[in-house]
Design an enzyme around this catalytic site. Structure first.
Site, mmCIF file in Angstrom:
data_model
loop_
_atom_site.group_PDB
_atom_site.id
_atom_site.type_symbol
_atom_site.label_atom_id
_atom_site.label_comp_id
_atom_site.label_asym_id
_atom_site.label_seq_id
_atom_site.Cartn_x
_atom_site.Cartn_y
_atom_site.Cartn_z
ATOM 1 N N SER A 185 0.795 -1.227 0.000
ATOM 2 C CA SER A 185 0.000 0.000 0.000
ATOM 3 C C SER A 185 0.825 1.274 0.000
ATOM 4 C CB SER A 185 -0.943 -0.003 1.193
ATOM 5 O OG SER A 185 -0.216 -0.058 2.391
ATOM 6 N N HIS A 213 -5.622 -4.381 -1.395
ATOM 7 C CA HIS A 213 -5.517 -3.290 -2.379
ATOM 8 C C HIS A 213 -5.566 -3.818 -3.808
ATOM 9 C CE1 HIS A 213 -4.799 0.346 0.010
ATOM 10 N NE2 HIS A 213 -4.129 -0.423 0.857
ATOM 11 N N LYS A 244 -12.551 -1.719 0.899
ATOM 12 C CA LYS A 244 -11.874 -0.882 -0.106
ATOM 13 C C LYS A 244 -12.708 -0.896 -1.395
ATOM 14 C CE LYS A 244 -7.413 -0.774 2.119
ATOM 15 N NZ LYS A 244 -6.819 -1.783 2.997
#
Ligand SMILES: *Cc1c(COP(=O)(O)O)cnc(C)c1O
Length: 397
Positions: A185, A213, A244
């Site tokens: 990240s 991610h 996310k």
């Protein structure tokens, strides 16, 4: 000294050290542009809302339907009476989406990670971890070491020779688990999955990838790191977040072979002793998965936006770290510089977070831009103009 006074004095020290975090309050849903209290409208370049699903009508409707059908709470952990049919539906959809046989949801990916290593590993086993892995993986490993007394090793970030050496040194262990982020990240780089899987085969190891991610982000249809490399179905365990790209509410999951979900249901402590995912959250996450399956063009737009922004930023004279993900870090060096750039951009109506020591190594302070499919070309050009003005003023470009 009372506890309150001690905490206050430590907070003052955080402020003197420049590590104190001031919260920003949003007055509108997460989107490309949000209303920030006291600031008005700003373009957000700091959100994990990669596909713009946080306020997507179908995703919100999915949450509302589940709220109507199942109510606000589960009132129980999964194994007592907190398992709803929507959990089963969501877990089947998630497993299929990431290319695994089963999945089990948790209140967060933090919990999913925390529930994994201590449950799977025992004294004769070892977990081998990338140096830059997410804090939740690190804590999962610390817990496994403390509770299950497993062995641990760390390989230098993305260094396959070092991973091979660590695997070789662990030849006598019963189970070798390699654990890596799919997308890192802070750097925005992608784990070298083909090499990792090849080494795992050579040394008879199991591979776990935290794709938080990458889920909804990497690969042509957003199935993650495995799809990016054409390796769907070749990763033993995938953990990821629902917080996310997949609607952004909360929740996480572990996915893997058919027996994994059942095994974790029996044994993993955050599963046994913490409430099930709220129905609303399960409903919106399920709608998010379905939405991504029906709209691969969102993933394409995300990739286009990331490529455009990275290219234009470079053309302006900034030096973003090269990469293929929608995480675009601009390295500045000193923490004060990153904070200053971030502050001035906010005055120009662009919200992008500066990160300094100790989140990143000393001298590698940065602002981290994150792109979304929700950004229009206009949003991106607005942000780039702000970067140009502020960058010129600070002598960065
Ligand atoms: C964000 C993130 C998490 C935590 O996800 P939550 O669902 O918010 O707990 C875990 N691992 C990685 C790699 C992340 O980026």
């Amino acid at each position: 000294m009372t506890l309150g006074i001690r905490l206050e004095s430590e907070l003052e020290q955080f402020k003197r050290d420049g590590v104190y975090k001031r919260l920003n309050y949003l007055e509108s849903p997460q989107a490309a542009r949000v209303k920030m209290q006291g600031r008005g409208e700003v373009v957000i370049l700091s959100s994990n809302n990669y596909l713009g699903l946080c306020n997507e009508a179908e995703v919100v409707a999915g949450g509302k339907r589940a709220l109507e059908q199942f109510g606000a709470g589960t009132g129980s952990v999964r194994f007592i009476c907190g398992t709803f049919t929507i959990h089963r539906e969501l877990e089947a959809a998630l497993a299929q989406f990431v290319g695994c046989e089963s999945s089990l949801t948790y209140g967060s990916c933090w919990n999913a990670n925390e529930g994994l290593c201590p449950t799977l590993l025992g004294e004769q086993d070892i977990v081998i971890s990338d140096q830059l892995n997410h804090a939740s993986i690190i804590d999962s490993i610390r817990l496994a070491k403390a509770i299950a007394k497993c062995q641990t090793a760390v390989y230098r970030h993305a260094d396959m020779a070092d991973l091979a050496a660590k695997l070789n040194a662990a030849r006598d262990a019963r189970l070798r688990l390699i654990f890596t982020d799919g997308v890192f990240s802070m750097e925005g780089d992608i784990a070298k999955l083909p090499d990792i899987v090849a080494l795992a085969r050579q040394y008879d190891a199991v591979v776990a990838v935290d794709d938080s991610h990458a889920t909804g982000v990497l690969g042509q249809t957003g199935r993650g790191t495995a799809e990016h490399y054409g390796m769907l179905g070749q990763v033993d365990i995938i953990t990821s977040t629902l917080g996310k790209a997949l609607g952004g509410a909360a929740g996480g999951f572990s996915a893997g072979p058919a027996a994994l979900a059942d095994y974790l249901t029996q044994r993993s402590r955050p599963q046994l002793f913490s409430n099930a995912l709220p129905p609303t959250v399960a409903g919106s996450a399920l709608a998010a998965v379905r939405h991504v399956e029906r709209h691969p063009e969102l993933v394409r737009r995300l990739h286009e936006n990331a490529g455009y922004f990275r290219g234009q930023l470079t053309a302006l004279g900034f030096k973003p770290l090269p990469g293929e993900t929608p995480i675009v870090p601009v390295i500045l060096g000193e923490t004060a510089q990153a904070i200053q750039l971030s502050d001035l951009l906010l005055q120009e109506g662009v919200f992008v977070t500066g990160f300094g020591y100790p989140v990143v190594p000393q001298g590698h302070a940065r602002v981290r831009c994150q792109l979304s499919a929700a950004h229009t070309r206009e949003d991106l050009d607005f942000a780039l103009q702000a970067f140009k003005r502020v960058g010129t003023r600070l002598g960065l470009i």
